[in-house]
Design a protein around this motif. Sequence first.
Motif, PDB file in Angstrom:
ATOM      1  N   SER A  24    -118.384  31.910  36.339  1.00  0.00           N
ATOM      2  CA  SER A  24    -117.201  32.742  36.197  1.00  0.00           C
ATOM      3  C   SER A  24    -115.933  32.023  35.736  1.00  0.00           C
ATOM      4  O   SER A  24    -115.251  32.485  34.856  1.00  0.00           O
ATOM      5  CB  SER A  24    -116.914  33.475  37.502  1.00  0.00           C
ATOM      6  OG  SER A  24    -116.616  32.546  38.517  1.00  0.00           O
ATOM      7  N   LYS A  25    -115.618  30.876  36.304  1.00  0.00           N
ATOM      8  CA  LYS A  25    -114.282  30.314  36.085  1.00  0.00           C
ATOM      9  C   LYS A  25    -114.101  29.604  34.745  1.00  0.00           C
ATOM     10  O   LYS A  25    -113.072  29.741  34.120  1.00  0.00           O
ATOM     11  CB  LYS A  25    -113.944  29.340  37.224  1.00  0.00           C
ATOM     12  CG  LYS A  25    -113.549  30.042  38.503  1.00  0.00           C
ATOM     13  CD  LYS A  25    -112.130  30.608  38.404  1.00  0.00           C
ATOM     14  CE  LYS A  25    -111.798  31.398  39.669  1.00  0.00           C
ATOM     15  NZ  LYS A  25    -110.486  32.051  39.572  1.00  0.00           N
ATOM     16  N   VAL A  26    -115.079  28.832  34.331  1.00  0.00           N
ATOM     17  CA  VAL A  26    -114.893  28.033  33.126  1.00  0.00           C
ATOM     18  C   VAL A  26    -115.212  28.845  31.881  1.00  0.00           C
ATOM     19  O   VAL A  26    -116.338  29.229  31.655  1.00  0.00           O
ATOM     20  CB  VAL A  26    -115.750  26.757  33.165  1.00  0.00           C
ATOM     21  CG1 VAL A  26    -115.543  25.940  31.900  1.00  0.00           C
ATOM     22  CG2 VAL A  26    -115.391  25.939  34.386  1.00  0.00           C
ATOM     23  N   GLU A  27    -114.196  29.085  31.099  1.00  0.00           N
ATOM     24  CA  GLU A  27    -114.358  29.869  29.885  1.00  0.00           C
ATOM     25  C   GLU A  27    -113.847  29.038  28.712  1.00  0.00           C
ATOM     26  O   GLU A  27    -112.739  28.520  28.752  1.00  0.00           O
ATOM     27  CB  GLU A  27    -113.543  31.151  30.019  1.00  0.00           C
ATOM     28  CG  GLU A  27    -113.848  32.164  28.954  1.00  0.00           C
ATOM     29  CD  GLU A  27    -113.007  33.428  29.146  1.00  0.00           C
ATOM     30  OE1 GLU A  27    -112.726  34.080  28.146  1.00  0.00           O
ATOM     31  OE2 GLU A  27    -112.626  33.728  30.283  1.00  0.00           O
ATOM     32  N   ASP A  28    -114.672  28.925  27.685  1.00  0.00           N
ATOM     33  CA  ASP A  28    -114.261  28.138  26.532  1.00  0.00           C
ATOM     34  C   ASP A  28    -113.536  29.006  25.505  1.00  0.00           C
ATOM     35  O   ASP A  28    -113.900  30.140  25.270  1.00  0.00           O
ATOM     36  CB  ASP A  28    -115.477  27.495  25.867  1.00  0.00           C
ATOM     37  CG  ASP A  28    -116.017  26.354  26.698  1.00  0.00           C
ATOM     38  OD1 ASP A  28    -115.219  25.702  27.391  1.00  0.00           O
ATOM     39  OD2 ASP A  28    -117.224  26.129  26.663  1.00  0.00           O
ATOM     40  N   VAL A  29    -112.512  28.437  24.911  1.00  0.00           N
ATOM     41  CA  VAL A  29    -111.766  29.128  23.864  1.00  0.00           C
ATOM     42  C   VAL A  29    -111.557  28.141  22.723  1.00  0.00           C
ATOM     43  O   VAL A  29    -111.841  26.953  22.855  1.00  0.00           O
ATOM     44  CB  VAL A  29    -110.404  29.634  24.388  1.00  0.00           C
ATOM     45  CG1 VAL A  29    -110.591  30.672  25.472  1.00  0.00           C
ATOM     46  CG2 VAL A  29    -109.529  28.493  24.876  1.00  0.00           C
ATOM     47  N   TYR A  30    -111.059  28.643  21.612  1.00  0.00           N
ATOM     48  CA  TYR A  30    -110.824  27.792  20.446  1.00  0.00           C
ATOM     49  C   TYR A  30    -109.340  27.764  20.129  1.00  0.00           C
ATOM     50  O   TYR A  30    -108.664  28.790  20.165  1.00  0.00           O
ATOM     51  CB  TYR A  30    -111.603  28.324  19.241  1.00  0.00           C
ATOM     52  CG  TYR A  30    -113.095  28.272  19.470  1.00  0.00           C
ATOM     53  CD1 TYR A  30    -113.817  27.154  19.087  1.00  0.00           C
ATOM     54  CD2 TYR A  30    -113.750  29.320  20.093  1.00  0.00           C
ATOM     55  CE1 TYR A  30    -115.181  27.083  19.316  1.00  0.00           C
ATOM     56  CE2 TYR A  30    -115.110  29.260  20.325  1.00  0.00           C
ATOM     57  CZ  TYR A  30    -115.815  28.142  19.933  1.00  0.00           C
ATOM     58  OH  TYR A  30    -117.151  28.070  20.169  1.00  0.00           O
ATOM     59  N   ILE A  31    -108.848  26.574  19.827  1.00  0.00           N
ATOM     60  CA  ILE A  31    -107.454  26.470  19.413  1.00  0.00           C
ATOM     61  C   ILE A  31    -107.365  25.668  18.120  1.00  0.00           C
ATOM     62  O   ILE A  31    -108.212  24.808  17.839  1.00  0.00           O
ATOM     63  CB  ILE A  31    -106.556  25.816  20.496  1.00  0.00           C
ATOM     64  CG1 ILE A  31    -107.018  24.397  20.816  1.00  0.00           C
ATOM     65  CG2 ILE A  31    -106.520  26.662  21.757  1.00  0.00           C
ATOM     66  CD1 ILE A  31    -106.038  23.635  21.701  1.00  0.00           C
ATOM     67  N   CYS A  32    -106.316  25.973  17.360  1.00  0.00           N
ATOM     68  CA  CYS A  32    -106.016  25.203  16.166  1.00  0.00           C
ATOM     69  C   CYS A  32    -105.049  24.101  16.567  1.00  0.00           C
ATOM     70  O   CYS A  32    -104.096  24.343  17.304  1.00  0.00           O
ATOM     71  CB  CYS A  32    -105.383  26.119  15.121  1.00  0.00           C
ATOM     72  SG  CYS A  32    -104.745  25.221  13.706  1.00  0.00           S
TER      73      CYS A  32
END
Length: 81
Positions: A24-32
């Motif tokens: 649940s807690k660790v969510e990956d996202v993408y950044i520039c």
Amino acid sequence: MKRFILLSLFLLVGQLSAVPYQSSKVEDVYICTGPKSKCYHKTNHCQGLDRCSKEVIKVTKAYAISKDRTPCKWCYPKKKK
Ligand SMILES: [Zn+2]
């Protein structure tokens, strides 16, 4: 026999408690990493990342938020309040 039941219980409890902590807690996202980017993205093929002048990297959501990134308006459409 009693030992076997205890062992089964132990395994069962272990499995039940392991599930909520893992996903649940660790969510990956993408950044520039470009200087003008202020958002984080759900996917790395978002149109908001097309204009990225530098690299697109994958980070945790918590990291993105700690860098003052806000949710991308395409990846995270606003819901009604
Ligand atoms: Zn996006």
